[in-house]
Design an enzyme around this catalytic site. Structure first.
Site, PDB file in Angstrom:
ATOM      1  N   CYS A 113     -39.675 -62.766  85.613  1.00 23.30           N
ATOM      2  CA  CYS A 113     -40.927 -62.448  84.925  1.00 23.30           C
ATOM      3  C   CYS A 113     -41.489 -63.643  84.160  1.00 23.30           C
ATOM      4  O   CYS A 113     -42.590 -63.571  83.601  1.00 23.30           O
ATOM      5  CB  CYS A 113     -40.711 -61.278  83.969  1.00 23.30           C
ATOM      6  SG  CYS A 113     -39.388 -61.578  82.772  1.00 23.30           S
ATOM      7  N   ASP A 143      -2.589 -45.384  51.102  1.00 29.07           N
ATOM      8  CA  ASP A 143      -2.104 -46.400  50.161  1.00 29.07           C
ATOM      9  C   ASP A 143      -1.521 -45.766  48.896  1.00 29.07           C
ATOM     10  O   ASP A 143      -0.745 -46.395  48.181  1.00 29.07           O
ATOM     11  CB  ASP A 143      -3.239 -47.342  49.767  1.00 29.07           C
ATOM     12  CG  ASP A 143      -3.741 -48.155  50.938  1.00 29.07           C
ATOM     13  OD1 ASP A 143      -2.908 -48.613  51.739  1.00 29.07           O
ATOM     14  OD2 ASP A 143      -4.967 -48.321  51.073  1.00 29.07           O
ATOM     15  N   LYS A 168       0.270 -23.246  44.569  1.00 28.85           N
ATOM     16  CA  LYS A 168      -1.150 -23.591  44.640  1.00 28.85           C
ATOM     17  C   LYS A 168      -1.730 -23.749  43.236  1.00 28.85           C
ATOM     18  O   LYS A 168      -1.551 -22.891  42.367  1.00 28.85           O
ATOM     19  CB  LYS A 168      -1.907 -22.496  45.390  1.00 28.85           C
ATOM     20  CG  LYS A 168      -3.400 -22.767  45.491  1.00 28.85           C
ATOM     21  CD  LYS A 168      -4.133 -21.616  46.176  1.00 28.85           C
ATOM     22  CE  LYS A 168      -5.635 -21.857  46.133  1.00 28.85           C
ATOM     23  NZ  LYS A 168      -6.393 -20.740  46.746  1.00 28.85           N
ATOM     24  N   PHE A 217      -4.072 -53.562  62.575  1.00 31.17           N
ATOM     25  CA  PHE A 217      -5.489 -53.227  62.721  1.00 31.17           C
ATOM     26  C   PHE A 217      -6.140 -53.283  61.342  1.00 31.17           C
ATOM     27  O   PHE A 217      -5.516 -52.940  60.337  1.00 31.17           O
ATOM     28  CB  PHE A 217      -5.661 -51.830  63.322  1.00 31.17           C
ATOM     29  CG  PHE A 217      -5.702 -51.816  64.821  1.00 31.17           C
ATOM     30  CD1 PHE A 217      -6.864 -51.474  65.493  1.00 31.17           C
ATOM     31  CD2 PHE A 217      -4.584 -52.160  65.565  1.00 31.17           C
ATOM     32  CE1 PHE A 217      -6.909 -51.467  66.868  1.00 31.17           C
ATOM     33  CE2 PHE A 217      -4.610 -52.166  66.944  1.00 31.17           C
ATOM     34  CZ  PHE A 217      -5.783 -51.816  67.598  1.00 31.17           C
ATOM     35  N   LYS A 267      -5.162 -60.449  55.876  1.00 33.59           N
ATOM     36  CA  LYS A 267      -4.115 -59.487  56.225  1.00 33.59           C
ATOM     37  C   LYS A 267      -3.168 -60.078  57.272  1.00 33.59           C
ATOM     38  O   LYS A 267      -1.947 -59.874  57.210  1.00 33.59           O
ATOM     39  CB  LYS A 267      -4.765 -58.205  56.758  1.00 33.59           C
ATOM     40  CG  LYS A 267      -3.819 -57.048  57.003  1.00 33.59           C
ATOM     41  CD  LYS A 267      -4.614 -55.796  57.375  1.00 33.59           C
ATOM     42  CE  LYS A 267      -3.707 -54.599  57.597  1.00 33.59           C
ATOM     43  NZ  LYS A 267      -4.494 -53.377  57.931  1.00 33.59           N
ATOM     44  N   LYS A 270       0.790 -60.473  55.943  1.00 33.07           N
ATOM     45  CA  LYS A 270       1.761 -59.515  56.468  1.00 33.07           C
ATOM     46  C   LYS A 270       2.546 -60.062  57.658  1.00 33.07           C
ATOM     47  O   LYS A 270       3.215 -59.313  58.358  1.00 33.07           O
ATOM     48  CB  LYS A 270       1.051 -58.209  56.797  1.00 33.07           C
ATOM     49  CG  LYS A 270       0.344 -57.663  55.557  1.00 33.07           C
ATOM     50  CD  LYS A 270      -0.137 -56.252  55.664  1.00 33.07           C
ATOM     51  CE  LYS A 270      -0.792 -55.824  54.346  1.00 33.07           C
ATOM     52  NZ  LYS A 270      -1.253 -54.433  54.344  1.00 33.07           N
TER      53      LYS A 270
END
Length: 406
Positions: free
Chosen positions: A157, A281, A291, A325, A339, A343
């Site tokens: 085009c 966490d 309850k 992840f 991270k 880690k």
């Protein structure tokens, strides 16, 4: 090579039809059996006789033209194919497929298809960027279709931009890679542990707090790892998904403490650990035996930190490949790399959970893989199963490198 693989090439009407001729020729040269379906518009650009000569098969052009009275053409073509490639795929045919329209031989056949379907768009750059086209592509991703992204360059085009049909030789390479992976088992003999889903932290016998994780990414990884030959243990929080077939072991858990106990019990014997689970966490410091009843005024719930399972695994790591992840909402690369280092991971897969097609519960994902050596790989939107195969191929390559060094 593509020896004796059945490839059904579906050609829709755009100027890039001429490239489909070259694609047919190259697929045949690679050893594939190729049959071609052409839309009426495609026939205006190139004669079916051209594709017949190149493929050495009669070309399908009309749903009602039954070439063999003993079969129904569109069902027979769909059943015959090991792989279906729509190239070029116009905005029109993408829209039809996204909405389940079956008004010609091409679209009717694809509704009956069980083989993988690859769509290779080709159109004007502004058409490709139109919200309706993007929406239709997103729908097809969620339906399990794969896309061969168009390249950038000079368009018929007159515009310069993204919209060129991928080069035929590159499409053939993708097909060869697809069938090579289908017959190979790069994770054969590997013990793979995958965690998935959320955890539930009990407040009382009725209430708990959790997160939005559905487990879809972890379950897709487990399914893909089995297909790639691994012995897979899936440790899962509470989800509403069916167990993938072929697992060596399935361990259901509820809380972060349960997850930690399960992971540590199988960690030493593992070769690869992939932590997709969204582990809490914090957990309530006190779990009430009964309850809790409504009371006037507010309520304070005291929490305590849970053990950082991924960090603990990183500290205990010997020869395992450890994959994390990172589901983030901002500064994705910064937090992912932080991270990764903190880690002791080998690689980390990060995504922006606010992005369309990448959030919790979606069937698709858009991820970036960050590696220990500093490089990264960005993946476009694709189904979570396809994302899983890409991640696992990277892990398999890393495992091979590690084995060669040791």
């Amino acid at each position: 090579m593509l020896n004796n693989r059945n490839v059904l090439l579906c050609v829709s009407g755009g100027i890039a039809v001429y490239k489909a001729c070259a694609l047919t020729s190259k697929l045949v040269q690679a050893g594939a059996n190729v049959k071609v379906i052409m839309t009426e518009s495609a026939c205006r650009f190139v004669s079916p006789l051209t594709f017949q000569a190149l493929s050495r098969h009669e070309v399908y052009t009309d749903t009602f033209k039954e070439q063999n009275p003993s079969v129904i053409s569109h069902i027979d073509a769909a059943d015959w194919a090991d792989l279906i490639i729509v190239a070029p795929a116009t905005a029109n045919v993408i829209g039809k497929l996204a909405n389940g329209i079956a008004d010609d031989m091409l679209t009717t056949t694809l509704l009956a298809a069980t083989a993988p379907v690859w769509i290779a768009p080709a159109m004007n750059v502004h058409m490709y960027d139109h919200p309706a086209v993007k929406r239709n592509i997103s729908v097809l991703y969620q339906d399990g279709y794969c896309f061969i992204e168009p390249s950038e360059g000079y368009l018929a085009c007159g515009y310069v931009g993204k919209g060129r049909l991928e080069e035929p030789e590159n499409i053939v390479k993708l097909a060869e890679k697809h069938f090579a992976e289908e017959t190979s088992a790069p994770l054969e003999g590997k013990h793979v542990v995958i965690t998935a889903g959320p955890t539930r932290e009990a407040i009382d016998p009725v209430r708990f707090f959790t997160n939005k994780s559905t487990g879809k990414m972890g379950y897709a990884l487990a399914e893909a790892a089995v297909q790639l030959g691994a012995r897979v243990i899936l440790i899962s929080g509470p989800v509403s998904l069916d167990q993938p077939k072929g697992l060596a072991e399935f361990i259901p858990v509820q809380s972060a403490a349960d997850m930690r106990e399960a992971v540590l019990s199988v960690y030493d014997a593992s070769d690869i650990v992939i932590k997709t689970a969204a582990v809490a966490d914090f957990t309530p410091k006190t779990v009430f035996d009964h309850k809790m009843k409504k009371q006037d005024g507010g309520m304070t719930l005291e929490l305590k930190r849970t053990v950082d399972i991924l960090k603990e695994l990183g500290e205990k790591k010997k020869e395992q490949i450890l994959v994390g992840f990172a589901a983030e909402t901002q500064d994705i690369e910064h937090y992912a790399r932080k991270k990764l280092a903190a880690k002791n991971l080998d690689l980390i897969v990060a995504n922006d959970v606010k992005a369309n097609g990448a959030g919790f519960g979606a069937d698709t994902n858009i991820v970036t893989i960050f590696f220990k050596d500093g490089h990264k790989r960005e993946l476009p939107i694709m189904s979570k199963l396809d994302v899983s195969f890409e991640i696992l191929q990277e892990i398999a390559a890393l495992s091979k490198q590690t084995g060669e060094r040791s």
